[in-house]
Design a protein around this motif. Structure first.
Motif, PDB file in Angstrom:
ATOM      1  N   GLN A 141      58.306 -66.842  -4.105  1.00 53.99           N
ATOM      2  CA  GLN A 141      59.053 -65.826  -5.453  1.00 53.99           C
ATOM      3  C   GLN A 141      59.159 -67.484  -7.017  1.00 53.99           C
ATOM      4  O   GLN A 141      58.853 -67.752  -6.642  1.00 53.99           O
ATOM      5  N   PRO A 142      59.284 -67.157  -7.865  1.00 52.24           N
ATOM      6  CA  PRO A 142      58.971 -67.779  -8.933  1.00 52.24           C
ATOM      7  C   PRO A 142      60.148 -69.031  -9.142  1.00 52.24           C
ATOM      8  O   PRO A 142      59.828 -69.977  -8.996  1.00 52.24           O
ATOM      9  N   GLN A 143      60.921 -68.411  -8.293  1.00 53.44           N
ATOM     10  CA  GLN A 143      62.285 -70.261  -8.324  1.00 53.44           C
ATOM     11  C   GLN A 143      62.203 -70.905  -6.663  1.00 53.44           C
ATOM     12  O   GLN A 143      62.759 -72.003  -6.757  1.00 53.44           O
ATOM     13  N   THR A 144      60.798 -70.859  -5.860  1.00 56.51           N
ATOM     14  CA  THR A 144      60.397 -71.105  -4.746  1.00 56.51           C
ATOM     15  C   THR A 144      59.967 -72.680  -5.408  1.00 56.51           C
ATOM     16  O   THR A 144      60.815 -74.120  -4.037  1.00 56.51           O
ATOM     17  N   THR A 145      58.917 -72.785  -6.096  1.00 53.39           N
ATOM     18  CA  THR A 145      58.729 -74.091  -6.575  1.00 53.39           C
ATOM     19  C   THR A 145      59.899 -74.874  -6.940  1.00 53.39           C
ATOM     20  O   THR A 145      60.293 -75.902  -6.617  1.00 53.39           O
ATOM     21  N   LYS A 157      64.929 -85.170   2.814  1.00 57.68           N
ATOM     22  CA  LYS A 157      63.945 -85.367   4.158  1.00 57.68           C
ATOM     23  C   LYS A 157      63.667 -84.681   4.557  1.00 57.68           C
ATOM     24  O   LYS A 157      62.037 -84.227   4.550  1.00 57.68           O
ATOM     25  N   ASN A 158      64.943 -84.232   5.542  1.00 58.37           N
ATOM     26  CA  ASN A 158      63.960 -82.939   6.611  1.00 58.37           C
ATOM     27  C   ASN A 158      64.517 -81.953   6.216  1.00 58.37           C
ATOM     28  O   ASN A 158      65.025 -80.490   5.385  1.00 58.37           O
ATOM     29  N   LEU A 159      63.269 -81.039   6.400  1.00 57.71           N
ATOM     30  CA  LEU A 159      63.168 -79.545   5.416  1.00 57.71           C
ATOM     31  C   LEU A 159      62.428 -78.680   6.674  1.00 57.71           C
ATOM     32  O   LEU A 159      61.125 -79.777   7.837  1.00 57.71           O
ATOM     33  N   ALA A 160      62.258 -77.517   6.845  1.00 53.67           N
ATOM     34  CA  ALA A 160      62.377 -76.407   7.662  1.00 53.67           C
ATOM     35  C   ALA A 160      62.327 -74.895   6.759  1.00 53.67           C
ATOM     36  O   ALA A 160      63.056 -75.045   5.552  1.00 53.67           O
ATOM     37  N   SER A 184      52.534 -73.486   2.088  1.00 51.46           N
ATOM     38  CA  SER A 184      52.153 -74.772   2.160  1.00 51.46           C
ATOM     39  C   SER A 184      51.396 -75.787   1.085  1.00 51.46           C
ATOM     40  O   SER A 184      51.247 -76.466   0.776  1.00 51.46           O
ATOM     41  N   LYS A 185      50.885 -74.597   0.291  1.00 50.34           N
ATOM     42  CA  LYS A 185      49.508 -75.021  -1.384  1.00 50.34           C
ATOM     43  C   LYS A 185      50.717 -75.323  -1.800  1.00 50.34           C
ATOM     44  O   LYS A 185      50.767 -76.445  -2.216  1.00 50.34           O
ATOM     45  N   LEU A 186      52.145 -74.790  -2.166  1.00 53.14           N
ATOM     46  CA  LEU A 186      53.191 -75.619  -2.893  1.00 53.14           C
ATOM     47  C   LEU A 186      54.400 -76.217  -2.696  1.00 53.14           C
ATOM     48  O   LEU A 186      54.382 -77.761  -3.114  1.00 53.14           O
ATOM     49  N   LEU A 187      54.032 -76.857  -1.221  1.00 52.96           N
ATOM     50  CA  LEU A 187      54.764 -78.216  -0.333  1.00 52.96           C
ATOM     51  C   LEU A 187      54.223 -78.911  -0.652  1.00 52.96           C
ATOM     52  O   LEU A 187      54.053 -80.229  -1.016  1.00 52.96           O
ATOM     53  N   ARG A 188      52.432 -79.006  -0.608  1.00 53.67           N
ATOM     54  CA  ARG A 188      51.467 -80.119  -1.151  1.00 53.67           C
ATOM     55  C   ARG A 188      51.887 -80.401  -2.186  1.00 53.67           C
ATOM     56  O   ARG A 188      50.891 -81.184  -2.911  1.00 53.67           O
ATOM     57  N   GLN A 189      51.909 -79.245  -3.125  1.00 56.40           N
ATOM     58  CA  GLN A 189      51.579 -79.578  -5.014  1.00 56.40           C
ATOM     59  C   GLN A 189      52.923 -80.087  -4.813  1.00 56.40           C
ATOM     60  O   GLN A 189      52.888 -81.119  -6.319  1.00 56.40           O
TER      61      GLN A 189
END
Length: 445
Positions: A141-145, A157-160, A184-189
Motif C-alpha cells: 500500500q502507499p504507506q508501506t514504503t 534492525k530485526n524485521l519480519a 522484497s522490491k521495496l525492502l531493497r529500495q
C-alpha cells in the motif's frame, strides 16, 4: 482508605521480594497499513497463548457485535479506546506482555492510519524488532514504503514480514509469492536485505500460523508469528550507557500520585536514584528521586534498558513533567541543544526541501518544530561520499548532512554518544518528509 493501605502492603511485599528477571525483555512493534490486520494478529496471539481468557474474549465479541464490527473482537484486545472501537481504527499505542521460550515480549501495536503516524513513530522508536503486516488481498500500500523507511531510520534492525489475511485469498501460494516479491522490491529500495528477511504466511482472524501451525498451507514451511519472536536475536544491552527514559505519557493515579510511563532507552534505573527531568517546563530541568518502579503491574527495585515502566518520582508533580521530557540520571543529564548537525534521508516532500524550512521533528517521544539553517552537503547514499557541497535544495531520495536549529527546548544526543537518543523523523502536513540521525550537537549555554 482500605484500598490504599492494601496497595501499600503489596508494594512493601513486592519491594522485599522482587520477582527474578527470568528472561530478557524484547519490545516488538507491529506496523503496517490501516486494515492490514495488525491488531487482529496481536489479539489472536494473546488469545491463543492464554494471555486473554475465553471469558474476556466472549465479552469482546459481544461488544464488537454491539458496535456493528463483528470480526473485530481480536483487535479489541489491543484497541482499548472507545473511539477506536467505534471507528475500528487503532489511534494510540497499546502494550501487552507475552512470555515465549526465550523472551518476555512486550508487544507494541502501532497505528497504520495516516492521521496517526506520529504515534507509530513513537512506537517504532521503542522497538527492538518489528513485524510489518501486509494484507494478502491488498498487497503493498502507499504507506508501506514510509513504514519501512521509519523502521530503518529508527534503527529497528530485526524485521519480519507477516503476509496476513491468507484466508481471504484461499491460502494460495501464488498470492503469497506475488506479495512477497512486491515487498522484497521495496525492502531493497530502502537498503534492507530481502533474502534474509523472514516472511510469515498467516491469517489473524482464523489463527493460522499466529501461535499455532496451520494445516491450510502445506506449502508453507516457515515459522509461526510466535516462533519468529524467538528467532529474532537477543536485543543488544544498552545498560552501560547513562540512564535515559523518554516520557511517553503521564498519569495521575489516586493513592500513588504522578506516574510517568515510557521505555528506558539506555542505562539502569533504581529505586532511590536521584534523577533530573529534562527539558521540563522551564528548560532548566526538575530534580527528583525514584520512589517506585512498576512493570506489568508488578513492583521492581530496578529496571534495565529495554524495559517499559511506570514510575513514581518523589518531588515531581503532574505540572513538572510531560510527554517528550527525558528522565535522566542526575549526575549524567541529557544535553539540551542549541543546534545540531544531522544526516537525513528525504522520503516524501511535496516539492523540494530548502534552507529556512521549519517542520515538526519527532525525536524519541518529543515533537518540536526545528528549522533547517544550513544544507551542508548532499551525500552518496551508497558510498557515504560527498556528491555536492551546499546544495540549494534537496528532493525525494536525497541523503544529506544538514544543520538544524530547534525552535523549542529539545533533549538530544549524538549517534556516537547514545544511538537510542539520536534518531528522529521529520513530519509536515500529515506525512513523513524525512528521517535522520544526529551527528554533532551544540549545547545550550
Amino acid at each position: 482508605e482500605n484500598k490504599n493501605n492494601l496497595r501499600k502492603v503489596y508494594k512493601y511485599i513486592f519491594n522485599l521480594t522482587p520477582m527474578a528477571r527470568a528472561k530478557p525483555n524484547m519490545n516488538v512493534v507491529f506496523v503496517g497499513h490501516v486494515d492490514a490486520g495488525k491488531s487482529t494478529c496481536v489479539g489472536r496471539l494473546m488469545f491463543d497463548t492464554g494471555a486473554v481468557s475465553e471469558q474476556e474474549m466472549k465479552k469482546l465479541k459481544e461488544e464488537a457485535v454491539k458496535y456493528g464490527k463483528a470480526g473485530f473482537e481480536f483487535a479489541y484486545v489491543m484497541d482499548k479506546i472507545k473511539e477506536e472501537r467505534e471507528r475500528g481504527v487503532t489511534i494510540d499505542l497499546a502494550y501487552k506482555k507475552i512470555i515465549t521460550q526465550k523472551f518476555e515480549i512486550t508487544i507494541i501495536d502501532a497505528p497504520g492510519h495516516k492521521d496517526f503516524v506520529k504515534n507509530m513513530i513513537t512506537g517504532t522508536s521503542q522497538a527492538d524488532s518489528a513485524f510489518l503486516v501486509i494484507a494478502a488481498p491488498a498487497g503493498v500500500q502507499p504507506q508501506t514504503t514510509e513504514h519501512l523507511w521509519l523502521l530503518r531510520t529508527m534503527g529497528v534492525k530485526n524485521l519480519a514480514i507477516a503476509i496476513n489475511k491468507m484466508d481471504a485469498v484461499d491460502y494460495k501460494e501464488e498470492t503469497f509469492k506475488k506479495v512477497k516479491e512486491e515487498v522484497s522490491k521495496l525492502l531493497r529500495q530502502v537498503g534492507i536485505n530481502a533474502d534474509t528477511t523472514p516472511f510469515v504466511a498467516c491469517a489473524g482472524l482464523k489463527g493460522d500460523n499466529i501461535a499455532k501451525k496451520s494445516d491450510k498451507m502445506p506449502w508453507y514451511k516457515g515459522p509461526t508469528i510466535l516462533e519468529q519472536f524467538d528467532i529474532f536475536p537477543v536485543p543488544e544491552s544498552l545498560t552501560n550507557l547513562p540512564m535515559r527514559m523518554p516520557v511517553q505519557d503521564v498519569y495521575e493515579i489516586t493513592g500513588v500520585g504522578t506516574v510517568p510511563v515510557g521505555k528506558i532507552e539506555t542505562g539502569i534505573m533504581k529505586v532511590g536514584q536521584k534523577i533530573i527531568v529534562l527539558p521540563g517546563r522551564t528548560g532548566e530541568g526538575v530534580n527528583g528521586e525514584v520512589k517506585t518502579i512498576e512493570m506489568h503491574h508488578e513492583t521492581y527495585p530496578e529496571a534495565l534498558a529495554g524495559d517499559n515502566v511506570g514510575i513514581n518520582i518523589r518531588g515531581i508533580g503532574k505540572k513538572d513533567i510531560a510527554r517528550g521530557d527525558v528522565i535522566c540520571d542526575a549526575s549524567k543529564p541529557v544535553p539540551i541543544v542549541e543546534e545540531f548537525v544531522a544526516q537525513i534521508a528525504v522520503i516524501n516532500h511535496p516539492t523540494v526541501l530548502a534552507k529556512g524550512y521549519t517542520p515538526v521533528f519527532h525525536i524519541h517521544t518529543a515533537q518540536v518544530p526545528c528549522q533547517f539553517i544550513e544544507l551542508i552537503a548532499q551525500m552518496d547514499p551508497k558510498t557515504g561520499g560527498i556528491l555536492k557541497e551546499h546544495p540549494d535544495f534537496l528532493k525525494n531520495g536525497d541523503v544529506a548532512k544538514v544543520r538544524i536549529k530547534p525552535m523549542g527546548k529539545l533533549a538530544l544526543e549524538t549517534q556516537k554518544d547514545n544511538p537510542r537518543m539520536s534518531r528522529f523523523s521529520v513530519r509536515d502536513a500529515g506525512s513523513t518528509v524525512a528521517a535522520g540521525v544526529c551527528l554533532e550537537i551544540t549545547k545550550k549555554k
